[in-house]
Scaffold this active site. Structure first.
Site, PDB file in Angstrom:
ATOM      1  N   LYS A  79     -17.429  51.030  -0.283  1.00 30.77           N
ATOM      2  CA  LYS A  79     -16.989  50.151  -1.371  1.00 30.77           C
ATOM      3  C   LYS A  79     -18.156  50.010  -2.336  1.00 30.77           C
ATOM      4  CE  LYS A  79     -16.786  46.569  -3.228  1.00 30.77           C
ATOM      5  NZ  LYS A  79     -16.823  46.748  -4.678  1.00 30.77           N
ATOM      6  N   CYS A 103     -34.226  45.165  -6.619  1.00 29.79           N
ATOM      7  CA  CYS A 103     -34.664  44.157  -5.653  1.00 29.79           C
ATOM      8  C   CYS A 103     -36.172  44.236  -5.447  1.00 29.79           C
ATOM      9  CB  CYS A 103     -33.910  44.308  -4.343  1.00 29.79           C
ATOM     10  SG  CYS A 103     -33.857  45.994  -3.755  1.00 29.79           S
ATOM     11  N   GLU A 124     -34.260  34.914  -7.599  1.00 31.83           N
ATOM     12  CA  GLU A 124     -34.250  36.283  -8.131  1.00 31.83           C
ATOM     13  C   GLU A 124     -33.576  36.273  -9.503  1.00 31.83           C
ATOM     14  OE1 GLU A 124     -31.704  39.300  -6.152  1.00 31.83           O
ATOM     15  OE2 GLU A 124     -33.500  40.548  -6.160  1.00 31.83           O
TER      16      GLU A 124
HETATM   17  P1  NDP Z   1     -22.894  41.163  -5.267  1.00 30.62           P
HETATM   18  O1  NDP Z   1     -23.622  40.778  -4.054  1.00 30.62           O
HETATM   19  O2  NDP Z   1     -21.683  40.368  -5.654  1.00 30.62           O
HETATM   20  O3  NDP Z   1     -22.400  42.684  -5.183  1.00 30.62           O
HETATM   21  C1  NDP Z   1     -22.874  43.643  -4.268  1.00 30.62           C
HETATM   22  C2  NDP Z   1     -21.698  44.394  -3.647  1.00 30.62           C
HETATM   23  O4  NDP Z   1     -20.949  43.487  -2.835  1.00 30.62           O
HETATM   24  C3  NDP Z   1     -20.707  44.957  -4.663  1.00 30.62           C
HETATM   25  O5  NDP Z   1     -20.182  46.166  -4.188  1.00 30.62           O
HETATM   26  C4  NDP Z   1     -19.641  43.886  -4.678  1.00 30.62           C
HETATM   27  O6  NDP Z   1     -18.396  44.338  -5.146  1.00 30.62           O
HETATM   28  C5  NDP Z   1     -19.577  43.534  -3.220  1.00 30.62           C
HETATM   29  N1  NDP Z   1     -18.939  42.254  -2.937  1.00 30.62           N
HETATM   30  C6  NDP Z   1     -18.832  41.168  -3.735  1.00 30.62           C
HETATM   31  N2  NDP Z   1     -18.155  40.182  -3.092  1.00 30.62           N
HETATM   32  C7  NDP Z   1     -17.816  40.666  -1.874  1.00 30.62           C
HETATM   33  C8  NDP Z   1     -17.127  40.132  -0.748  1.00 30.62           C
HETATM   34  N3  NDP Z   1     -16.639  38.901  -0.751  1.00 30.62           N
HETATM   35  N4  NDP Z   1     -16.945  40.919   0.340  1.00 30.62           N
HETATM   36  C9  NDP Z   1     -17.438  42.177   0.363  1.00 30.62           C
HETATM   37  N5  NDP Z   1     -18.113  42.719  -0.671  1.00 30.62           N
HETATM   38  C10 NDP Z   1     -18.308  41.979  -1.771  1.00 30.62           C
HETATM   39  O7  NDP Z   1     -23.917  41.181  -6.469  1.00 30.62           O
HETATM   40  P2  NDP Z   1     -23.600  41.101  -8.036  1.00 30.62           P
HETATM   41  O8  NDP Z   1     -23.187  42.432  -8.479  1.00 30.62           O
HETATM   42  O9  NDP Z   1     -22.651  39.982  -8.337  1.00 30.62           O
HETATM   43  O10 NDP Z   1     -25.023  40.749  -8.628  1.00 30.62           O
HETATM   44  C11 NDP Z   1     -25.418  39.384  -8.685  1.00 30.62           C
HETATM   45  C12 NDP Z   1     -26.867  39.217  -8.341  1.00 30.62           C
HETATM   46  O11 NDP Z   1     -27.116  39.719  -7.037  1.00 30.62           O
HETATM   47  C13 NDP Z   1     -27.841  39.976  -9.214  1.00 30.62           C
HETATM   48  O12 NDP Z   1     -28.111  39.309 -10.389  1.00 30.62           O
HETATM   49  C14 NDP Z   1     -29.031  40.080  -8.297  1.00 30.62           C
HETATM   50  O13 NDP Z   1     -29.771  38.882  -8.331  1.00 30.62           O
HETATM   51  C15 NDP Z   1     -28.414  40.244  -6.942  1.00 30.62           C
HETATM   52  N6  NDP Z   1     -28.346  41.659  -6.539  1.00 30.62           N
HETATM   53  C16 NDP Z   1     -29.335  42.152  -5.759  1.00 30.62           C
HETATM   54  C17 NDP Z   1     -29.348  43.479  -5.428  1.00 30.62           C
HETATM   55  C18 NDP Z   1     -30.441  44.053  -4.614  1.00 30.62           C
HETATM   56  O14 NDP Z   1     -30.688  45.250  -4.699  1.00 30.62           O
HETATM   57  N7  NDP Z   1     -31.106  43.253  -3.814  1.00 30.62           N
HETATM   58  C19 NDP Z   1     -28.317  44.407  -5.901  1.00 30.62           C
HETATM   59  C20 NDP Z   1     -27.295  43.782  -6.690  1.00 30.62           C
HETATM   60  C21 NDP Z   1     -27.325  42.460  -6.983  1.00 30.62           C
HETATM   61  P3  NDP Z   1     -17.934  44.050  -6.672  1.00 30.62           P
HETATM   62  O15 NDP Z   1     -18.846  44.810  -7.550  1.00 30.62           O
HETATM   63  O16 NDP Z   1     -16.554  44.581  -6.696  1.00 30.62           O
HETATM   64  O17 NDP Z   1     -17.998  42.568  -6.856  1.00 30.62           O
END
Ligand code: NDP
Length: 483
Positions: A173, A282, A381
């Site tokens: 996903k 990250c 973050e």
């Molecule tokens: P998310 O944690 O929402 O997204 C990461 C993944 O999880 C995506 O594939 C997302 O799908 C999926 N996801 C979201 N909700 C669910 C759920 N309930 N069950 C299973 N999977 C889920 O991050 P965001 O994209 O909203 O980013 C927000 C913040 O998160 C950023 O600003 C940053 O601070 C942090 N982040 C950190 C990362 C890292 O590398 N450490 C990477 C990305 C984000 P979908 O896209 O469909 O919502």
């Protein structure tokens, strides 16, 4: 526009019940592709397809699995310019970053192809002369990989390549923002000969399909990279359902610059860590802790780089810093910048949106100083091109400031003092420590992961990746007595 993108289940393209537009963050009025979004029922079908394919894939000899990965790597390499361009188009990374990341994904596939020729177990001396006692690593079963948008091909590669190499089948996903890159990666594996159903791609909203995947009875393990709240929620649900879970979460990574450091080098690496990929990684540098005598020169140098590095359209070859990935990201980062201003922080450079660049989600590389110690800007973050300066009175003070965070992903130190470097390597509460190198940037053959709130479960990348994607089986093999 590229047309319509769909989930791929058991080798077939499958449409869902809703569509979403995949937008170009440099020019959000431009639709890159339409995505047909999966619903929970289709996600369940994908998990079932992975379960059905497992019996044969686990029996495929490891070197043959490796050959598939190697051919997929060749395809990605041959298509790196095209895929990198599409990645930049939908995610907002610069073209160079997009192409580089695609090549990295190919290198990761090759690395895990090589791992399929490595020893997969151990033998033990037995107390019985007639017993051949050995233990062997076996796949865990169906793995769900949930990946973010910020490294839309490298992070999937470092989860999916080891999962497949060690004999698991996968439901993937990807983040909703990057369906085109996900489709390219899946297509390369299928064209390389991956049997249908071994990798199933679910293009759907995490909030809609997440639970169906994480709780599916056929699923044995979940590997997740993304935000802390979503990761922790998945961990609770999945653990309650008896699944193995690996989380890579956020960071608030410090770079310490001591008074004896090479300040030109330190400034370049601080700027790279803070501003490249628009700070959306990250491992980004977000707190720059500087020993007092170096503060003025270091901040002047970083500010000068922030001013000169070109902000602009991801596909413009001169661009060094692209847009943020989405309107949500823009709102989040601008929210932190407004908070910093309310808290009377000094804005040394940047501090807001680049309105002259049009509708794209462009935020100027920003350096902040004089924030109150308890500020959320220093503790949470941000995921944008924003660095905050902190002054340290000594090496010990700097290390204490660096460790003053619930996160613990990466930490950097700039110094010429070997003793301090070694002490820092011991005392830094971080999964990755860099000395005279930026906090970002990883080599694929070494373990990656964090301490504290940054990770949970075993490390990713390198040989240790197998700890998550395999389970041990111990075999006591006795021959009947020789007549
Ligand atoms: P998310 O944690 O929402 O997204 C990461 C993944 O999880 C995506 O594939 C997302 O799908 C999926 N996801 C979201 N909700 C669910 C759920 N309930 N069950 C299973 N999977 C889920 O991050 P965001 O994209 O909203 O980013 C927000 C913040 O998160 C950023 O600003 C940053 O601070 C942090 N982040 C950190 C990362 C890292 O590398 N450490 C990477 C990305 C984000 P979908 O896209 O469909 O919502």
């Amino acid at each position: 526009m590229m047309g319509r993108l769909s989930s791929i289940v058991a080798g077939a393209r499958r449409d869902g019940s809703e569509t979403a537009a995949d937008l170009n963050p440099s020019r959000p009025e431009e639709v890159v592709a339409e995505t047909s979004l999966a619903d929970p029922a289709l996600a369940g079908e994908a998990a079932a397809a992975s379960a059905a394919a497992f019996a044969e894939w686990r029996e495929t000899v490891p070197p043959a699995r490796g050959e598939v990965l190697r051919r997929a790597a060749d395809l990605l390499e041959a298509r790196a310019e095209k895929i990198g361009r599409d990645l930049a188009l939908e995610e907002g990374k610069t073209l160079a970053e997009g192409v580089g990341e695609t090549r990295r994904a190919a290198a990761i596939l090759r690395y895990f192809a090589g791992q399929t020729l490595e020893p997969d177990g151990e033998t033990y001396p037995s107390h019985s002369r007639d017993t051949f006692l050995y233990a062997r690593r076996e796949p865990v079963g169906v793995v769900v990989a949930i990946t973010p948008w910020n490294f839309p091909i490298a992070i999937p590669a470092w989860k999916i390549a080891p999962a497949l190499a060690y004999g698991n089948t996968v439901v993937w996903k990807p983040a909703e923002l990057v369906p085109l890159t996900a489709t390219h990666f899946t297509d390369a594996l299928h064209e390389a000969g991956l049997p249908e159903g071994v990798l199933n791609l679910v293009l759907g909203r995490g909030s809609v399909v997440g639970d169906a995947l994480v709780t599916h009875e056929a699923v044995s393990a979940i590997t997740f990279t993304g935000s802390n709240p979503v990761g922790r929620a998945i961990q609770l649900t999945a653990t309650a359902a008896g699944k193995k879970v690996q989380l890579e979460l956020g960071g608030k990574n410090p770079a310490i610059v001591l008074a004896d450091a090479d300040l030109e080098l330190a400034a370049e690496h601080v700027a790279r860590g803070a501003f490249l990929s628009a700070g959306q990684k990250c491992t980004a540098t977000s707190r720059v802790i500087v020993e007092r005598p170096a503060l003025e020169e270091l901040s002047e140098r970083v500010v000068a780089l922030a001013r000169t590095w070109q902000l602009g359209d991801a596909l413009d070859e001169k661009t060094k810093v692209g847009p943020l990935a989405s309107a949500e990201q823009l709102e989040k980062v601008l929210g932190y910048l407004e908070l910093a201003q309310r808290e009377r922080a000094s804005v040394l450079v940047g501090g807001g949106r680049a309105d002259e660049l049009g509708t794209g989600y462009f935020v100027r590389p920003t350096v902040l100083a004089d924030l109150p110690a308890a500020s959320r800007v220093l503790r949470e973050e941000i995921f944008g091109p924003v660095a905050a300066l902190l002054e340290a009175s000594s090496f010990e003070h700097a290390v204490a400031l660096a460790n003053d965070t619930p996160f613990g992903l990466t930490a950097a130190l700039f110094t010429r003092d070997l003793g301090k470097a070694l002490r820092f390597a011991r005392q830094a509460r971080a999964g990755v420590v860099k000395v005279n190198q930026e906090t970002g940037g990883l080599e694929l053959q070494a373990p990656f992961g964090g301490m504290g709130e940054s990770s949970s479960g075993s490390r990713e990348q390198g040989k240790v990746a197998r700890d998550f994607f395999t389970q041990w089986k111990t075999v006591y093999l006795d021959s009947p007595p020789v007549p």
